[in-house]
Design a protein around this motif. Structure first.
Motif, PDB file in Angstrom:
ATOM      1  N   UNK A  31      84.593 -45.561 -17.350  1.00 21.94           N
ATOM      2  CA  UNK A  31      85.357 -44.440 -17.173  1.00 21.94           C
ATOM      3  C   UNK A  31      84.406 -43.205 -17.150  1.00 21.94           C
ATOM      4  N   UNK A  32      83.773 -43.050 -18.234  1.00 26.36           N
ATOM      5  CA  UNK A  32      82.790 -42.230 -18.395  1.00 26.36           C
ATOM      6  C   UNK A  32      81.788 -41.780 -17.141  1.00 26.36           C
ATOM      7  N   UNK A  33      81.087 -43.063 -16.780  1.00 31.63           N
ATOM      8  CA  UNK A  33      80.293 -42.916 -15.776  1.00 31.63           C
ATOM      9  C   UNK A  33      80.731 -42.521 -14.562  1.00 31.63           C
ATOM     10  N   UNK A  34      81.978 -43.098 -14.150  1.00 27.81           N
ATOM     11  CA  UNK A  34      82.890 -42.566 -12.845  1.00 27.81           C
ATOM     12  C   UNK A  34      83.260 -40.945 -12.700  1.00 27.81           C
ATOM     13  N   UNK A  35      83.643 -40.542 -14.154  1.00 22.55           N
ATOM     14  CA  UNK A  35      83.876 -39.250 -14.301  1.00 22.55           C
ATOM     15  C   UNK A  35      82.599 -38.337 -14.362  1.00 22.55           C
ATOM     16  N   UNK A  36      81.464 -38.751 -14.877  1.00 22.25           N
ATOM     17  CA  UNK A  36      80.335 -38.129 -14.783  1.00 22.25           C
ATOM     18  C   UNK A  36      79.820 -37.656 -13.284  1.00 22.25           C
ATOM     19  N   UNK A  37      80.056 -38.923 -12.335  1.00 20.12           N
ATOM     20  CA  UNK A  37      79.578 -38.694 -11.144  1.00 20.12           C
ATOM     21  C   UNK A  37      80.312 -37.555 -10.557  1.00 20.12           C
ATOM     22  N   UNK A  38      81.590 -37.635 -10.785  1.00 19.21           N
ATOM     23  CA  UNK A  38      82.539 -36.379 -10.035  1.00 19.21           C
ATOM     24  C   UNK A  38      82.576 -35.103 -10.671  1.00 19.21           C
ATOM     25  N   UNK A  39      81.970 -35.125 -11.966  1.00 16.02           N
ATOM     26  CA  UNK A  39      81.728 -33.662 -12.543  1.00 16.02           C
ATOM     27  C   UNK A  39      80.888 -32.926 -11.968  1.00 16.02           C
ATOM     28  N   UNK A  40      80.958 -31.723 -11.342  1.00 14.61           N
ATOM     29  CA  UNK A  40      79.788 -30.862 -10.895  1.00 14.61           C
ATOM     30  C   UNK A  40      79.904 -29.416 -11.478  1.00 14.61           C
ATOM     31  N   UNK A  41      81.109 -29.009 -11.560  1.00 10.55           N
ATOM     32  CA  UNK A  41      81.279 -27.550 -12.057  1.00 10.55           C
ATOM     33  C   UNK A  41      81.332 -27.804 -13.368  1.00 10.55           C
ATOM     34  N   UNK A  42      81.337 -26.496 -14.292  1.00 17.44           N
ATOM     35  CA  UNK A  42      81.185 -26.360 -15.669  1.00 17.44           C
ATOM     36  C   UNK A  42      82.870 -26.659 -16.238  1.00 17.44           C
TER      37      UNK A  42
END
Length: 943
Positions: free
Chosen positions: A115-126
């Motif tokens: 879950x965390x790796x999937x969310x990290x991929x999509x997190x670009x903005x602060x």
């Protein structure tokens, strides 16, 4: 400014590394850069297959979503849905599915990391990074996982360029060290990552070559060097694997010699590591779930007494055994009694009930912990409502959780006030509890779980003792008695004691008069209590009324008992008469057979006469009975006399039994040497039963079956006096381990029947021995299924059950002939899977049959209070001792038919064989005079 620049540089490096890794992960298999070129035809075929697979996945996703809408607690269904959504790239639905699952269950380390790796991929903005931070905070609360903490710290380094970024990274690293820095095998990685981060800061803080650092720069350099020194020294004081390498690295890095105190702490940690190593090695070599190894490790740390290390080893054990309620209970007990830190205690209790929601004891401890730490009343009430919806597997569990909550509400009430909001809430909760047990629980379990009305009794005590409201208490007790409790003396005496303490004599007298009238179990006791009351406080009229009441009641009781005894005596007499009639019928039949034998004796052939002599020799050798395993049936003396001509003797040949078959039976009996059973070889012998009577060559067939267990010394099948196989035999091995291995063939299907294999045990010497090996107690990980169609196979049932968990074993219940009875036992890996399967499968339709599913809890079968009078008069055989279930229909009767026809008394010899008394058959021994049931009844009536 230098520090900010260093932070920006580190962030750029981290971002570049992340982007490169993302590109590798996001590169599709069919991308031209990956060499995935193909021809047009191949593309069209693959696209067609892909569309079909996509449609199947969409249908499966819809089915799983519908299933979860019915039963949200289906753990495996959640996993399957998340896997499919991740495969299909449905990010919005995937996030929602993970969110729902995390609200119901603690997630494992693997699920959180995905879950965390999937969310990290999509997190670009602060703003999106803040959401990832929140997700990490939730992840580290479920279990103590070093990998998640390390991922959290490394991810935070990417935000070092933001305001306060460096301090945030340090804060996360410090929390990680507090949580898992003491982990003997995985803690080193966190310490090294922390040091590398501080070293990177130190490198960027160095002045340019040839320049002179300013005082501020020099101070900053010294401060940073001291941070790294401190990290090394802290790490070297903790027993961690490969700490020698860390010590050597510190020696090489440090310009100054290592202080003596640090060396002393390092050596002390090394000694402690040597003590821990055996436990760590045991964990590495053990197979899951490693409960015994973890328990030994916990005991070791408990003796050492370091709270941080005790907490860590408990957390490590629970990460691998999260579905073991006892382990959670021991951990929570330690936290409650020793650490007493509110956040830590409540967090552990919350995780315990989320992992094992079916265990009522964990919910009760959680409510107590929240009350102990003064949690808001609304939160405690909300937690209690969650407990009611947890799906307990016994009716009594609901009684316990209600009682715990009512105790909490009672402690909130200030009884010095006549009326208060808390008191009304308590009364309302009592009323709701009674109604809940009556409707919800009784509808589900067919019982309320509270037959003695303990909750209503406690309510009455509160009203009487704390509220001085005896009127309400009397109403409650009147309700209790109408629920079938009026016949029990102890219930009346409980009410009487309450009246004595808080009521008046008039109501005490009234209660005892009713008790004398209604009690059926111990009426003498309540009569005595009534007379004692009147002797101390009553008037003469009261005394006379009590005496008359008790005398009349006891007279009726004695009259009822006498009638019951007379009825019993009459039944016993009828049984004796029937037994006498059966005895006379057998005697007449015996006489007719003798007359027939005398008429046909002159026509016998010479070889038949020879065979008769052989039969007489054997009769003389053993007048009572043949031993089991001597190759022939179990014959009593009188049967031998009546049927001496059945082994190749006179009598017309039947068309379906050729003469050569008779001769073969006779010859086989002559040729087989007489082998008596040797009880000293019981340890290498097994008893095989429930075999087909039509088995042509049992010795050869059984030798073929049992040769795989070891070398067979001898097989002794048992035959009847007519030469037919009796369906059981003895198999003797050369070695004891072979006999033990042979027990594994128990209930193997042989010629359409389940073959029973049991140890060869003398029941006289071992009366408590029980062959039946299935559990007769509550097994929370095993299900009992009824109502199955007879055509249902083991494989079909497994397909139904494995959707709700890992199935370890399935046993279809059959009768002696191997025919299914529509029942089955299904064993799961743990209690959680079993409880989920009950909720999901109960009421399911299988082949147009509605099945019933429950946790396996077989009822005890009561043994009869007394033997039947008729059989007691015929046989002196000791009563057979059965297992905890009584004599089941699938168990064989060990008494041969020949013995059941015998009128002479018989005695049980070694290894369950029955022998006649030494007297001859022509003069039967005199039976010892025994008292019948009728005699006993008459004796009791005379008293």
């Amino acid at each position: 400014h230098k520090m900010a620049a260093a932070g920006a540089e580190a962030a750029a490096v981290a971002a570049a590394a992340e982007e490169e890794e993302e590109e590798k992960k996001r590169l599709p298999e069919g991308d031209p850069e990956s060499g995935g070129d193909s021809e047009d035809e191949g593309d069209s075929e693959s696209s067609g297959d892909g569309e079909d697979e996509e449609k199947e996945n969409e249908a499966e996703i819809q089915r799983l979503e519908e299933q979860l809408s019915i039963n949200a607690f289906d753990y495996n269904c959640h996993l399957d849905l998340i896997k499919l959504l991740r495969q299909e790239g449905e990010l919005v639905k995937l996030r929602r599915a993970r969110q729902k699952m995390s609200e119901l269950f603690p997630l494992t380390e693997e699920i959180w990391l995905d879950w965390l790796k999937d969310e990290i991929k999509m997190a670009s903005e602060s703003s999106e990074r803040e959401k990832v931070y929140e997700l990490f905070e939730r992840a580290v609360k479920d279990y103590i996982c070093p990998e998640i903490w390390l991922e959290y710290a490394q991810y935070s380094i990417g935000g070092i360029g933001q305001e306060g970024g460096i301090e945030k990274v340090r804060s996360i690293f410090e929390r990680a060290l507090t949580a898992v820095g003491l982990h003997v095998t995985k803690g080193t990685a966190l310490w090294e990552a922390y040091r590398e981060f501080e070293n990177a800061i130190l490198e960027t803080a160095q002045p340019a070559p040839g320049s002179v650092p300013s005082p501020e720069q020099q101070q900053m350099l010294c401060s940073q060097l001291e941070k790294i020194h401190t990290l090394f020294r802290r790490q070297l004081g903790i027993p961690l694997l490969d700490m020698e390498a860390s010590y050597a690295e510190y020696e090489e890095w440090s310009e100054d010699p290592i202080p003596e105190t640090i060396i002393k702490n390092y050596k002390k940690a090394l000694q402690q590591l040597e003590k821990c190593k055996p436990y760590e090695e045991a964990l590495l070599g053990a197979e899951t779930p490693k409960l015994a190894e973890y328990q030994a490790y916990i005991d070791f740390e408990m003796k050492a007494g370091d709270p941080a290390r005790i907490q860590l080893i408990y957390e490590r054990a629970l990460a691998e055994n999260c579905l073991v309620p006892d382990l959670w209970a021991r951990y929570n007990q330690y936290l409650d009694r020793q650490l007493k830190v509110k956040e830590l205690v409540l967090s552990a209790h919350d995780r315990a009930v989320r992992n094992c929601p079916w265990t009522v004891g964990l919910w009760i401890r959680y409510l107590l912990a929240m009350e102990r730490h003064r949690v808001d009343h609304g939160i405690i009430s909300e937690m209690f409502e969650k407990a009611l919806n947890a799906g307990f597997i016994q009716a009594t569990d609901y009684v316990e959780i209600w009682q715990a909550y009512l105790d909490y509400l009672r402690r909130r009430v200030d009884f010095t006030q006549d009326s208060s909001k808390e008191l009304e809430e308590l009364r309302s909760a009592f009323a709701r509890a009674v109604e809940y047990l009556k409707q919800e629980v009784e509808e589900r379990f067919s019982e309320s779980g509270d037959p003695s009305c303990t909750i209503m009794q406690n309510w009455a005590r509160v009203e009487a003792r704390l509220c001085n409201n005896m009127q309400k208490a009397r109403e409650l007790w009147d309700n209790i008695m109408t629920k079938g409790n009026a016949k029990y003396a102890n219930m009346w005496l409980e009410y009487y004691n309450l009246e004595r303490a808080h009521g008046d004599t008039q109501h005490c007298r009234k209660a005892l008069h009713r008790a004398v009238q209604c009690t059926s179990d111990y009426p003498e006791h309540v009569c005595e209590v009534l007379l004692t009351l009147e002797r101390i406080e009553g008037t003469l009229e009261d005394w006379d009324a009590a005496v008359q009441k008790t005398e009349n009641r006891l007279a009726r009781v004695n009259e009822q008992r006498a009638k019951a005894a007379e009825k019993e005596a009459a039944l016993a007499k009828q049984e004796e008469e029937k037994a006498e009639q059966r005895k006379q019928a057998r005697a007449e039949k015996k006489a007719s057979k003798k007359a027939k034998k005398n008429r046909t004796g002159d026509k016998r052939k010479a070889d038949d006469d020879d065979e008769g002599e052989w039969g007489q020799e054997e009769e003389a050798e053993q007048p009572s009975k043949r031993h089991k395993g001597d190759g022939d049936g179990i014959l009593l003396e009188e049967d031998m006399e009546v049927e001496t001509g059945l082994f190749g003797r006179s009598g017309p040949e039947k068309p379906d039994r050729p003469a050569n078959q008779k001769e073969k039976a006779s010859t086989s009996r002559k040729d087989i040497p007489k082998v008596l059973h040797d009880s000293s070889k019981d340890n290498v012998t097994v008893f095989v039963s429930n075999l087909s009577y039509n088995m042509t060559d049992p010795e050869a067939k059984l030798k073929e079956l049992f040769e795989g267990c070891g070398e067979v010394a001898q097989i002794r099948p048992v035959f009847s006096n007519k030469g037919t196989f009796r369906g059981y035999c003895y198999v003797e091995f050369k070695e004891e381990k072979s006999a033990l291995q042979a027990l594994g063939l128990d209930r193997k299907v042989v010629e359409g029947r389940p073959m029973f294999v049991s140890p060869c045990v003398d029941k006289n010497k071992n009366p408590d021995f029980k062959v039946f090996r299935y559990s007769t107690t509550l097994e929370k990980h095993k299900l009992f299924i009824s109502g199955l169609p007879f055509s249902c196979t083991k494989e079909e049932l497994e397909d139904v059950c494995k959707a709700h968990g890992n199935v370890k074993d399935i046993r279809l219940v059959t009768n002696r002939a191997g025919k299914p009875k529509g029942l089955a036992y299904v064993e799961y890996e743990n209690e959680a899977q079993a409880s989920q399967a009950v909720l999901k499968m109960d009421g399911l339709t299988v082949k147009e049959h509605v099945i019933k599913v429950a946790i396996s809890n077989p009822p005890l079968r009561k043994l009869p209070d007394k033997p039947e009078a008729g059989r007691a008069s015929q046989f002196a055989v000791p009563r057979q001792v059965y297992g905890a279930r009584g004599k089941g229909r699938t168990q064989l009767s060990m008494m041969p038919r020949a013995l059941q026809r015998q009128s002479n008394p018989v005695a049980k010899a070694e290894n369950g064989m029955v022998q006649n008394s030494p007297a001859t058959s022509s003069e039967p021994p005199e039976e010892p005079k025994k008292m019948s049931n009728a005699d006993f009844a008459k004796m009791l009536l005379k008293k």
